[in-house]
Design a protein around this motif. Structure first.
Motif, PDB file in Angstrom:
ATOM      1  N   TYR A   1      11.970  71.273  68.841  1.00  0.00           N
ATOM      2  CA  TYR A   1      13.111  71.927  69.472  1.00  0.00           C
ATOM      3  C   TYR A   1      12.991  71.873  70.993  1.00  0.00           C
ATOM      4  O   TYR A   1      13.985  71.637  71.703  1.00  0.00           O
TER       5      TYR A   1
ATOM      6  N   GLN B   1      14.776  82.084  72.827  1.00  0.00           N
ATOM      7  CA  GLN B   1      15.203  80.887  72.107  1.00  0.00           C
ATOM      8  C   GLN B   1      14.349  80.634  70.863  1.00  0.00           C
ATOM      9  O   GLN B   1      14.765  79.910  69.958  1.00  0.00           O
TER      10      GLN B   1
ATOM     11  N   GLU C   1      15.646  81.463  67.048  1.00  0.00           N
ATOM     12  CA  GLU C   1      16.333  80.502  66.189  1.00  0.00           C
ATOM     13  C   GLU C   1      15.381  79.830  65.208  1.00  0.00           C
ATOM     14  O   GLU C   1      15.786  79.399  64.138  1.00  0.00           O
TER      15      GLU C   1
ATOM     16  N   LYS D   1      14.011  86.907  63.698  1.00  0.00           N
ATOM     17  CA  LYS D   1      13.819  88.116  64.500  1.00  0.00           C
ATOM     18  C   LYS D   1      12.497  88.807  64.200  1.00  0.00           C
ATOM     19  O   LYS D   1      11.766  89.226  65.113  1.00  0.00           O
TER      20      LYS D   1
ATOM     21  N   TYR E   1       9.509  86.813  65.497  1.00  0.00           N
ATOM     22  CA  TYR E   1       9.571  86.786  66.964  1.00  0.00           C
ATOM     23  C   TYR E   1       9.025  88.089  67.548  1.00  0.00           C
ATOM     24  O   TYR E   1       8.274  88.067  68.527  1.00  0.00           O
TER      25      TYR E   1
END
Length: 1040
Positions: A16, A30, A33, A37, A40
């Motif tokens: 990515y 970012q 993605e 969530k 992260y």
């Protein structure tokens, strides 16, 4: 808890990133993605997308494996680096999770070198030097054997990558140290902790856990790889050698940690001094997974880079700040202010930056400003600046082509990024007798007539193209490519630039490392020689070819007798730094400082199981003279002379052999005789046992022995093999050397045909790799006493040789030795760092063979430097040998003028920090503490760009004790705030340079008759300064 970023997800993050603008994330949200969530939220505090980047960091260069990566010695490739821009991790603030992440999966490799001949086999040993130290082959038979040949072999020992549990133990030990001792200041302090934890002396015993997991796998891999090689012996099958392997892996695993987290390359491939050397260096952070199947080496995978990230010791100036802004109303509700609005924002702020001096170009820069008095008795590495083009009296720049220091081997690197360091230079006089008394002297990188270190001396314009004073290289030397076609070479052009063997501290010569880039084509030992002393009666022009009627070369230290080495007597001194330990070492938790000690070379468990080590050749001197009487054709052949050899045998004994020889040629009745045995011929009647078996021999032996005599050396050896005196037979070995037809022709000044002396290996067992030792050998052919041949190490009486007496010493008085060389091929020479000899009979003589043919090619497996020759009558200075200069000064500066912006007139300085290494122990007959030191002085000077000059000196006072870096206080310095007595940062103006001067002091073993044996090393120095204005790199609104 499941891993929020498994390997597959990590690949997605990289993929990515490569699709984004500038191939970089603009904010870490970012990642949602990809991670989602929940995951992260688990990792967000450990992730940043902006940080300080080290532009000069390096990493291992990937290799292309051969079809069999475990082939023998010649297929060990050179070591290479490549640039790798990286952001370091602050070891003093990193969490346990971060420390685990950057430690897990670190792995590497090291090279183990050994003697590939099993001496237990009777076919590999011989009774040749019957008076040498006994080797007990069984409890019943005590014979005195030496090996017939040696084969040096090498193999990779792979350091298995650390798993999660081991990485966790290392991380917890680091955190425990921080809690107990405060922040780390430098890598020397970190290295100490690593050594302690891998010796089981601090916190959790990392290595015990690691070895329990990988010990069996490493042994199994070695067995598999040796089996695949098809022609190697497994050295670790010998009794006791498993402990040697375990200790090697212990040190290798510890050094993987050190090499990974230090951003400096610190290459160990070219035998650096001991403060720098590691078992695994940064270029060897490569790991090849075990074989995956099949029966050939083709199933081995490509070696993977196992470098993670580097450590730093302070924040590097980029900070992430999260702030919340709140707007409250004036009205209060329930006594509390009413919040009208609230916003959360994250900003990345750049507050300060760093200038790092770490490359060789950094350390050589500004040499036009800082002259000889400000850079004295120091030298830069990895190779001296002879490859640098002279721009002025004391100013150099890298050559446009061919100027990359070959020792650095940074793959694809520009000259400006070769990782470098600064160390002390050798002493002006390293000898024990005073260099002013030396007739012949071979030194590296010495100044001549006040000229600079790298300056070409154009005043000497003869064929050699070198300088009288040898400021850059070993002048007047020859290189042997093969025995038949020797050629004169220019050392600067051929050896130094293309092969990389000659280093700043002498001549590095080994047979188990390729030395010319990544190659699978074979090892490249060097055989460099000088003339010893033969003079043609009618010289016409200076000697510039190998053949021809010309006089030998004359060095600046040679007198007008046309001899570099006297014929009958003399003293040779040299310094030697081995590339491997003299003996194998094993773990010893009670041994101070290093927690290891050498194997006792006299122990039965060592000798009796084939664990002998490699042969080393240090020096070979051969003089050639005409015979006193002509041969049958009226020609005075050049077939008499003397020889001297200094070598280490496979038992670890240091030996010297002195020979007065007369050539014994071919059997004169044989067909196509080129060199008949004249004027001396040995004729020995055949014993009854030999006579009875002649008819069984067949071929030439049957033909030439059928006359009832053993005529010549070749026939005598066959008779000896059939009826040896060792088994109660007739023929002795060595032969009684009394075969002269005309004994009156013998040289009466020489009292012995052959002399031998020895220092037994149990006295030398403490000699370690990468440490300098002083060697001296003296001979006096006119003496019949013990002083006729003596070796002495480190100026020590205990390390002085004893003679090896013959069984019948009187039988050897006034005789000669029959030279075991091809008749007519004996040559005047002085080999340095090797023994090169073409023998007539392969399995005879004191020298062993690295190949199956008759050419002896034995090298010193280390570095030799400062070779002196003294006539034995020269008055000695009575001095103490010293390797390094008693002090050195290195001065450089950080240019600051391009760091100003926005009209700011003062640049506030923050910190000065450095990476340096301090050897703490030197070995000779045990361990000796040494105390090297660095002292730092700083000041600000005004820079005049028009004249490239600095003026004025505004001192910057370092806190008391912080300016000295030594073995006592190194744990509390190396990272020093640049503040005045009131705690205010020092400020620099737009034209200021920050000058630093480093005073180097060597280390000496207390109470020993040798000095200055170790040097500190400065590997980098970094200035951290506050930016004129803090810069906002990014701002990201956050949603509550």
């Amino acid at each position: 808890m499941p891993n929020p970023i498994p390997a597959a997800t990590a690949d997605l993050i990289l993929d990515y990133r490569n699709q984004l603008e500038n191939q970089s994330y603009s904010n870490k949200e970012q990642l949602i993605e990809i991670l989602g969530k929940t995951n992260y939220e688990l990792v967000k505090d450990y992730v940043t997308v902006f940080s300080w980047v080290d532009e000069k960091a390096v990493m291992p260069a990937e290799e292309i494996p051969g079809s069999d990566p475990y082939s023998t010695i010649g297929n060990i490739p050179s070591i290479n680096y490549q640039l790798s821009r990286r952001s370091p991790i602050n070891i003093n603030t990193a969490s346990k999770e971060v420390l685990i992440a950057v430690t897990k999966d670190i792995g590497g490799r090291t090279v183990f070198t050994y003697n590939d001949i099993n001496v237990e086999k009777s076919t590999n040993r011989q009774l040749i030097d019957s008076q040498s130290k006994k080797w007990q082959i069984s409890t019943a038979v005590g014979q005195k054997y030496e090996e017939k040949q040696t084969v040096v072999n090498s193999l990779y020992v792979w350091i298995e990558p650390f798993n999660y549990n081991e990485a966790k133990m290392i991380a917890e030990n680091i955190i425990k140290y921080r809690e107990n001792n405060g922040a780390f200041d430098n890598f020397e302090e970190f290295y100490d902790l690593v050594d302690l934890m891998f010796a089981g002396k601090y916190g959790q015993d990392v290595f015990a856990t690691y070895w329990a997991r990988v010990g069996g796998l490493i042994l199994s891999r070695i067995g598999q790889e040796i089996s695949d090689s098809g022609n190697m012996r497994n050295p670790f099958q010998a009794k006791g050698m498993n402990e040697v392997l375990k200790n090697l892996v212990r040190k290798g695993a510890a050094d993987c940690i050190k090499a990974n987290f230090n951003p400096n390359a610190a290459s160990s491939f070219f035998n650096p001094n001991q403060g720098v050397a590691k078992v695994v260096d940064k270029a060897n952070l490569l790991y090849m997974p075990p074989k995956t199947g099949g029966t050939s080496g083709a199933q081995y995978q490509k070696a993977e880079v196992r470098q993670t990230v580097d450590f730093c010791f302070t924040p590097m100036g980029v900070f992430e700040i999260t702030s919340i802004g709140i707007v409250e109303s004036k009205e209060k509700k329930a006594t509390k202010a009413q919040i009208e609005a609230k916003a959360k924002i994250r900003a990345v702020i750049w507050i300060y930056d760093a200038i790092r001096h770490t490359t060789q170009a950094d350390f050589e820069a500004n040499s036009d400003i800082f002259g000889p008095t400000q850079r004295s008795d120091v030298i830069t590495y990895p190779e001296p600046n002879v490859n640098w083009e002279v721009q002025g009296p004391n100013y150099y720049k890298p050559l446009a082509e061919g100027g990359i220091p070959s020792g650095a081997t940074q793959y694809g690197a520009d000259n400006t990024v070769i990782d470098g360091r600064v160390e002390l230079a050798e002493a002006n006089d390293t000898s024990a007798r005073g260099s002013s008394n030396a007739r012949f002297m071979i030194r590296w990188a010495k100044k001549a007539n006040g000229k600079s270190w790298s300056q070409e001396n154009s005043g000497f314009s003869n064929y050699f193209g070198e300088t009288n004073g040898r400021p850059d290289t070993w002048a007047y030397a020859y290189e042997t490519k093969d025995f038949e076609s020797d050629e004169l070479i220019r050392k600067n052009a051929s050896v130094q630039k293309s092969e990389g063997n000659l280093m700043p501290d002498g001549f590095f010569n080994t047979m188990f490392k390729a030395t010319s880039g990544v190659t699978l084509s074979g090892y490249k030992p060097r055989f460099i020689w000088y003339r010893a002393g033969y003079q043609d009666p009618t010289p016409s022009v200076p000697y510039n070819k190998v053949n021809g009627a010309q006089v030998i070369e004359q060095g600046v230290y040679a007198d007008n007798t046309f001899e570099n080495i006297d014929y009958y007597s003399g003293v040779i001194e040299f310094w030697y730094k081995p590339d491997k330990d003299w003996q194998h070492w094993f773990f010893s938790p009670t041994t101070p400082f290093e927690y290891e000690r050498p194997i006792n070379p006299t122990s039965a468990s060592y000798y009796n199981h084939g664990a002998l080590d490699i042969f080393m050749g240090f020096l070979a001197v051969s003089h050639v003279r005409e015979k006193a009487q002509p041969d049958s054709k009226g020609k005075k052949t050049k077939s008499t002379g003397t020889q001297l050899f200094v070598y280490r045998n496979s038992f670890g004994d240091l030996r010297a052999t002195r020979i007065y020889y007369e050539i014994i040629g071919e059997y004169p009745k044989a067909p196509n005789v080129t060199y008949p045995e004249e004027p001396y011929i040995m004729r020995s009647p055949l014993s009854q046992k030999v006579t009875d078996n002649v008819s069984k021999l067949g071929g030439d032996y049957q033909k030439y022995l059928s006359d009832g005599e053993a005529t010549g050396l070749k026939e005598y050896i066959k008779a000896y093999e059939m009826d040896p005196a060792d088994n109660g037979g007739t023929y002795e070995w060595p032969p009684k050397e009394i075969g002269a037809i005309a004994p009156g022709q013998l040289d009466t000044r020489i009292k012995r045909g052959r002399s031998d002396s020895i220092i037994h290996g149990n006295r030398l067992q403490w000699i370690r790799a990468h440490e300098w030792h002083h060697f001296m050998v003296s001979w006096n052919d006119s003496s019949a006493g013990n002083d006729r041949l003596v070796i002495k190490i480190d100026n020590q009486a205990y390390l002085t040789s004893i003679p090896l007496p013959r069984v019948n010493e009187t039988a050897f008085a006034g005789t000669f030795s029959k030279l075991n060389e091809i008749p007519g091929k004996n040559r005047d020479h002085f080999y340095v760092g090797s023994i090169f000899r073409k023998q007539l009979f392969v399995q005879s003589g004191v020298f062993k063979f690295t190949t199956g043919n008759n050419i002896v090619k034995e090298v010193c497996h280390g570095t030799i430097d400062d070779v002196y020759y003294f006539p034995i009558t020269a008055a000695g200075s009575g001095g103490i040998p010293q390797r390094f200069a008693s002090s050195g000064i290195y001065t450089n500066a950080f240019a600051l003028q391009d760091k100003f912006s926005g009209g700011v007139q003062v640049l506030n300085l923050a910190l000065i920090q450095w990476t340096a290494y301090l050897p703490k122990v030197w070995h000779s007959m045990g361990q000796h503490r040494v105390y090297p030191q660095l002292k730092f002085t700083l000041w600000l000077s005004k820079y005049d760009p028009l004249n490239r000059q600095l003026t004025g000196a505004k001192p910057i006072n370092l806190p008391n004790g912080k300016d000295v870096y030594n073995t006592t206080n190194y744990k509390v310095t190396g990272l020093v705030p640049l503040v005045d007595s009131l705690g205010k940062p020092y400020g620099a103006g737009p034209n200021d340079w920050l000058v630093y001067r480093v005073e180097f002091t060597p280390g000496s073993p207390s109470g020993q008759p040798i000095q200055n044996v170790v040097t500190p090393a400065l590997d980098d120095i970094t200035l951290i300064y506050f930016l004129p204005q803090s810069q906002i790199i990014s701002e990201t609104p956050l949603i509550e």
